[in-house]
Design a protein around this motif. Structure first.
Motif, PDB file in Angstrom:
ATOM      1  N   UNK A  88       0.984  -1.521   0.122  1.00  0.00           N
ATOM      2  CA  UNK A  88       0.265   0.152  -0.018  1.00  0.00           C
ATOM      3  C   UNK A  88       0.823   1.106   0.232  1.00  0.00           C
ATOM      4  N   UNK A  89       0.903   2.146  -1.137  1.00  0.00           N
ATOM      5  CA  UNK A  89       1.884   3.054  -1.398  1.00  0.00           C
ATOM      6  C   UNK A  89       0.973   4.099  -1.741  1.00  0.00           C
ATOM      7  N   UNK A  90       1.093   6.167  -1.170  1.00  0.00           N
ATOM      8  CA  UNK A  90       0.459   6.768  -1.484  1.00  0.00           C
ATOM      9  C   UNK A  90       1.044   6.955  -3.123  1.00  0.00           C
ATOM     10  N   UNK A  91       2.155   7.021  -2.830  1.00  0.00           N
ATOM     11  CA  UNK A  91       3.389   7.749  -4.364  1.00  0.00           C
ATOM     12  C   UNK A  91       2.327   7.779  -5.796  1.00  0.00           C
ATOM     13  N   UNK A  92       2.215   8.287  -6.874  1.00  0.00           N
ATOM     14  CA  UNK A  92       1.963   8.563  -7.834  1.00  0.00           C
ATOM     15  C   UNK A  92       2.335   9.437  -8.315  1.00  0.00           C
ATOM     16  N   UNK A  93       2.136   9.514  -9.673  1.00  0.00           N
ATOM     17  CA  UNK A  93       2.689  10.708  -9.990  1.00  0.00           C
ATOM     18  C   UNK A  93       1.408  10.913 -10.710  1.00  0.00           C
ATOM     19  N   UNK A  94       0.445  10.837 -10.758  1.00  0.00           N
ATOM     20  CA  UNK A  94      -1.067  11.567 -10.724  1.00  0.00           C
ATOM     21  C   UNK A  94      -1.087  12.093  -9.315  1.00  0.00           C
ATOM     22  N   UNK A  95      -1.721  13.021  -9.469  1.00  0.00           N
ATOM     23  CA  UNK A  95      -2.093  13.959  -7.790  1.00  0.00           C
ATOM     24  C   UNK A  95      -3.780  13.044  -7.873  1.00  0.00           C
ATOM     25  N   UNK A  96      -4.539  13.214  -8.354  1.00  0.00           N
ATOM     26  CA  UNK A  96      -5.872  12.862  -8.747  1.00  0.00           C
ATOM     27  C   UNK A  96      -5.566  11.409  -7.973  1.00  0.00           C
ATOM     28  N   UNK A  97      -4.461  10.474  -8.261  1.00  0.00           N
ATOM     29  CA  UNK A  97      -4.791   8.765  -7.741  1.00  0.00           C
ATOM     30  C   UNK A  97      -3.752   8.765  -6.677  1.00  0.00           C
ATOM     31  N   UNK A  98      -3.461  10.066  -5.821  1.00  0.00           N
ATOM     32  CA  UNK A  98      -2.662  10.125  -4.781  1.00  0.00           C
ATOM     33  C   UNK A  98      -4.524  10.614  -3.709  1.00  0.00           C
ATOM     34  N   UNK A  99      -5.459  11.208  -3.959  1.00  0.00           N
ATOM     35  CA  UNK A  99      -5.997  11.263  -3.440  1.00  0.00           C
ATOM     36  C   UNK A  99      -7.372  10.264  -3.582  1.00  0.00           C
ATOM     37  N   UNK A 100      -7.916   9.500  -4.848  1.00  0.00           N
ATOM     38  CA  UNK A 100      -8.093   8.530  -4.404  1.00  0.00           C
ATOM     39  C   UNK A 100      -7.203   7.334  -3.874  1.00  0.00           C
ATOM     40  N   UNK A 101      -6.233   7.250  -3.534  1.00  0.00           N
ATOM     41  CA  UNK A 101      -5.420   5.887  -2.582  1.00  0.00           C
ATOM     42  C   UNK A 101      -5.331   6.601  -1.562  1.00  0.00           C
ATOM     43  N   UNK A 133     -17.313  -1.780 -16.430  1.00  0.00           N
ATOM     44  CA  UNK A 133     -16.195  -2.805 -16.691  1.00  0.00           C
ATOM     45  C   UNK A 133     -15.098  -2.079 -15.653  1.00  0.00           C
ATOM     46  N   UNK A 134     -14.516  -2.742 -14.308  1.00  0.00           N
ATOM     47  CA  UNK A 134     -13.222  -2.201 -14.179  1.00  0.00           C
ATOM     48  C   UNK A 134     -12.275  -2.731 -14.686  1.00  0.00           C
ATOM     49  N   UNK A 135     -10.836  -1.697 -14.852  1.00  0.00           N
ATOM     50  CA  UNK A 135      -9.995  -2.655 -15.727  1.00  0.00           C
ATOM     51  C   UNK A 135      -8.642  -1.720 -14.779  1.00  0.00           C
ATOM     52  N   UNK A 136      -6.931  -1.917 -15.395  1.00  0.00           N
ATOM     53  CA  UNK A 136      -6.362  -1.405 -14.293  1.00  0.00           C
ATOM     54  C   UNK A 136      -5.385  -2.554 -13.834  1.00  0.00           C
ATOM     55  N   UNK A 137      -4.700  -1.992 -13.129  1.00  0.00           N
ATOM     56  CA  UNK A 137      -3.184  -2.685 -12.425  1.00  0.00           C
ATOM     57  C   UNK A 137      -3.462  -2.268 -11.134  1.00  0.00           C
ATOM     58  N   UNK A 172       0.462   2.313 -15.771  1.00  0.00           N
ATOM     59  CA  UNK A 172       1.379   0.732 -15.039  1.00  0.00           C
ATOM     60  C   UNK A 172       0.623   1.265 -13.602  1.00  0.00           C
ATOM     61  N   UNK A 173      -0.005   2.086 -13.703  1.00  0.00           N
ATOM     62  CA  UNK A 173      -1.014   3.054 -11.809  1.00  0.00           C
ATOM     63  C   UNK A 173      -2.712   2.937 -12.983  1.00  0.00           C
ATOM     64  N   UNK A 174      -3.193   2.868 -13.958  1.00  0.00           N
ATOM     65  CA  UNK A 174      -4.157   3.039 -15.001  1.00  0.00           C
ATOM     66  C   UNK A 174      -4.951   2.494 -14.494  1.00  0.00           C
ATOM     67  N   UNK A 175      -5.860   3.335 -13.299  1.00  0.00           N
ATOM     68  CA  UNK A 175      -7.356   2.414 -13.992  1.00  0.00           C
ATOM     69  C   UNK A 175      -8.552   2.830 -14.227  1.00  0.00           C
ATOM     70  N   UNK A 176      -9.669   2.328 -15.155  1.00  0.00           N
ATOM     71  CA  UNK A 176     -10.664   3.228 -15.540  1.00  0.00           C
ATOM     72  C   UNK A 176     -12.094   1.951 -15.246  1.00  0.00           C
ATOM     73  N   UNK A 177     -13.177   2.850 -15.164  1.00  0.00           N
ATOM     74  CA  UNK A 177     -14.715   2.091 -15.154  1.00  0.00           C
ATOM     75  C   UNK A 177     -15.551   1.995 -16.675  1.00  0.00           C
ATOM     76  N   UNK A 178     -15.475   1.148 -17.939  1.00  0.00           N
ATOM     77  CA  UNK A 178     -16.378   1.686 -19.385  1.00  0.00           C
ATOM     78  C   UNK A 178     -18.173   1.653 -18.512  1.00  0.00           C
ATOM     79  N   UNK A 179     -19.044   2.179 -18.736  1.00  0.00           N
ATOM     80  CA  UNK A 179     -20.364   2.024 -18.474  1.00  0.00           C
ATOM     81  C   UNK A 179     -21.464   1.643 -19.498  1.00  0.00           C
ATOM     82  N   UNK A 180     -21.852   0.551 -19.924  1.00  0.00           N
ATOM     83  CA  UNK A 180     -22.811   0.512 -20.193  1.00  0.00           C
ATOM     84  C   UNK A 180     -24.168   0.014 -20.241  1.00  0.00           C
ATOM     85  N   UNK A 181     -25.245   0.706 -19.878  1.00  0.00           N
ATOM     86  CA  UNK A 181     -26.805   0.406 -19.800  1.00  0.00           C
ATOM     87  C   UNK A 181     -26.495  -0.061 -18.914  1.00  0.00           C
TER      88      UNK A 181
END
Ligand SMILES: Cc1cc2nc3c(=O)[nH]c(=O)nc-3n(C[C@H](O)[C@H](O)[C@H](O)COP(=O)(O)OP(=O)(O)OC[C@H]3O[C@@H](n4cnc5c(N)ncnc54)[C@H](O)[C@@H]3O)c2cc1C
Length: 364
Positions: free
Chosen positions: A42-55, A318-322, A305-314
């Protein structure tokens, strides 16, 4: 819910917290896919500040669940990061302002991580990071779900026109108000059946577990090493509960074809050998003969490599990421709200490219 890895279990538990009825389909053993094996960082360090906030918000949910479920879910060992990227990441964490983080000198490294060889370069400590007690988390969450966990494989999904989704599994056909697909390697195939092509890259990975020489130290920080000083530019490690064992891997996946076959069948063995060679150089306080391997598939999005996204249809998500273990409780709460019709946070939508450096500043 489709999939009882850490993301599916967390989402299902978050739905139960909201008083919703859930069913979790799992084709194998809960927690034995990408969530398998002891220990994650469990680490807080990420390149994207939005991901830091999510973490950070995910950490708060881990704390809440730890207290309620009465089991340790994250250790207080901290996470050490070594290498030139540390300074940029420290800046992102300091800008967040709510994460205890600091640079550490060579003398303190020996106390935080006794097996580490002598190291003089930049080093940062994430004080509230630590080792995730993976099997305790899987067991505790699965235990809370009881009969809601169904041992079956989902074959297809279909939107009915009655505001429901029909789920066809091996031994049942059921309609649900909403479906969240957290099927790891299986997510892209189920999405394709709904006309969505997810840009998920599949790879295979191996990590070793090594014995700590001598008595278990009271503190064994997790490690992220991009320094290159010990022959590799991307190594990670985390202690197993009890601090007698340390799991070490190289941050690389081996190439896999679309049908799941390995391009080079020897690639996993050679990655495991490189991890042992790294242990010899970097961690002389460990026995470099691995005790056991953890082989697994990994799914990654192209932008990080830390990316995450959710696709929505009806009404299907669908969740994907690492590197999602740490994110699972926060992500699970967000997915539960979305499944209950409260909408998906903007930053989780694919066009936000959560995890990509610079994307927050560009306003995505
Ligand atoms: C060695 C290793 C080290 C890692 N280190 C870290 C780390 O330090 N920190 C971190 O945060 N993350 C780390 N990760 C990543 C993290 O473990 C994963 O991102 C996370 O566990 C993914 O969880 P999941 O629930 O999405 O997927 P999974 O755990 O793969 O769960 C998906 C489940 O869906 C089931 N399934 C699939 N298809 C179907 C179907 N059709 N019907 C029913 N069930 C289905 C599967 O059987 C599986 O149990 C690491 C991963 C590995 C492998």
């Amino acid at each position: 819910m489709i999939g009882a890895g850490i993301v599916g279990l967390s989402t299902a538990y978050a739905l139960v917290e909201q008083g919703a009825d859930v069913r979790v389909y799992e084709s194998g053993v809960p927690g034995n896919g990408q969530s398998g094996g002891e220990s994650r960082i469990f680490r807080h360090a990420h390149d994207d500040p939005r991901l830091v906030a999510l973490t950070r918000s995910s950490r708060a949910v881990w704390n809440e669940w730890e207290e309620r479920l009465g089991v340790e879910l994250i250790s207080s060992d901290g996470v050490l990061a070594l290498g030139p990227s540390v300074e940029d990441r420290l800046r992102v964490l300091e800008d967040d302002g709510r994460i205890p983080v600091r640079m550490v000198g060579a003398a303190e490294l020996g106390e935080l991580l006794p097996p580490l060889a002598s190291y003089e370069g930049p080093a940062m400590l994430d004080e509230e990071g630590g080792a995730i007690r993976t099997s305790a988390a899987i067991e505790a969450l699965a235990g809370q779900l009881g009969d809601a966990l169904v041992a079956d494989e989902v074959i297809s999904l279909e939107v009915t026109g009655r505001d429901t989704v029909e789920v066809r599994a091996g031994g049942s056909t059921c309609e649900h108000a909403s479906v969240v697909v957290c099927a790891g390697r299986g997510t892209a195939g189920l999405a394709r059946g709904m006309g969505l092509s997810l840009p998920v890259r599949l790879g295979a990975h191996v990590r070793g577990t090594f014995e700590v020489r001598g008595d278990p130290p009271p503190r064994l920080a997790c490690l992220q090493d991009s320094s290159g000083q010990f022959g590799e530019v991307g190594a990670y490690a985390a202690p197993v509960a009890g601090n007698r064992r340390y799991a070490v891997g190289l941050s690389q996946a081996v190439e896999v074809r679309e049908d799941g076959s390995l391009v080079d069948p020897r690639a996993l063995a050679s990655l495991a050998e490189r991890a042992s060679a790294y242990v010899k150089e970097a961690l002389p306080g460990l026995d470099p003969d691995p005790l056991e391997p953890r082989h697994c598939w990994v799914t990654e999005l192209p932008w990080s490599s830390d990316g995450v996204a959710v696709w929505e249809v009806d009404g299907i998500f669908f969740v994907a990421g690492h590197n999602l273990f740490k994110q699972a409780p926060g992500l699970g709460r967000a997915l539960a709200r979305a499944a209950l019709g409260e909408g998906l946070p903007r930053e989780l939508r694919p066009q936000a490219k959560l995890g990509q450096r610079g994307e927050a500043q560009s306003g995505a």
